[in-house]
Design an enzyme around this catalytic site. Structure first.
Site, short mmCIF file in Angstrom:
data_model
loop_
_atom_site.label_atom_id
_atom_site.label_comp_id
_atom_site.label_asym_id
_atom_site.label_seq_id
_atom_site.Cartn_x
_atom_site.Cartn_y
_atom_site.Cartn_z
CG HIS A 67 -2.02 -1.03 1.10
ND1 HIS A 67 -2.97 -1.19 2.07
CD2 HIS A 67 -2.31 -1.94 0.13
CE1 HIS A 67 -3.80 -2.15 1.71
NE2 HIS A 67 -3.41 -2.63 0.55
CD GLU A 69 -2.23 4.16 2.99
OE1 GLU A 69 -3.40 4.58 2.95
OE2 GLU A 69 -1.86 3.16 2.35
CB CYS A 93 -6.18 -1.11 5.13
SG CYS A 93 -4.44 -1.56 5.13
CB CYS A 96 -1.71 1.23 6.09
SG CYS A 96 -1.23 0.46 4.53
#
Length: 158
Positions: A67, A69, A93, A96
């Site tokens: 992801h 992040e 999410c 993260c």
């Protein structure tokens, strides 16, 4: 948020392009990232795995993608990110959020929260709130038509 939006353009995901940018308390950029596959082979990493959402583990992108992040935290420019702010184009999410907490980031500014009732986002909210991390929805200032027009032009070039 503009840097996060531009970073998202680097993603090869055909459906969801996400970008993230970390800034220190002086608003200097200390890390950027976008959603993509692990850097196993820099030239071909985004082609090595499927970008589909299928039930079989070999074809489900969610099991392989890194992801935005996560990538912003991992790609930090040697800076301490304790007390920093993370700008992200999509609400983070739960996975993260755990990284955000562990890294010492104190504020998350997000652009979109399209699926707030999914378990991974509901858990994320609990994690971030429990860790006293400030969560803020980005409110654009002024007319963003020029930014969106530039974003569209950039997409056609990539």
């Amino acid at each position: 948020m503009g840097v996060a939006l531009i970073s998202a353009q680097r993603s090869k995901d055909p459906k969801t392009q996400v970008g993230a940018c970390i800034v220190n308390p002086k608003n200097r950029i200390v890390g950027v990232g976008y959603n993509g596959m692990p850097d196993i082979d820099i030239k071909h990493n985004d082609a090595m795995f499927s970008w589909e959402k299928e039930k079989h583990y070999t074809r489900d992108k969610h099991l392989y993608v890194c992801h935005a992040e996560m990538n912003a935290i991992v790609n930090k420019m040697g800076a301490d990110i304790q007390g920093c702010t993370l700008y992200t184009t999509k609400y983070p999410c739960n996975e993260c959020s755990k990284l955000i907490i562990q890294s010492g980031i104190k504020k998350v500014v997000f652009l979109e929260d399209k699926e707030p009732n999914r378990n991974i986002y509901a858990a994320s909210r609990i994690l971030l709130q429990t860790a006293n991390i400030v969560i803020e929805k980005h409110t654009p200032k002024g007319d963003l038509s020029d930014l969106y027009e530039a974003d569209t032009k950039l997409n056609t070039l990539l």
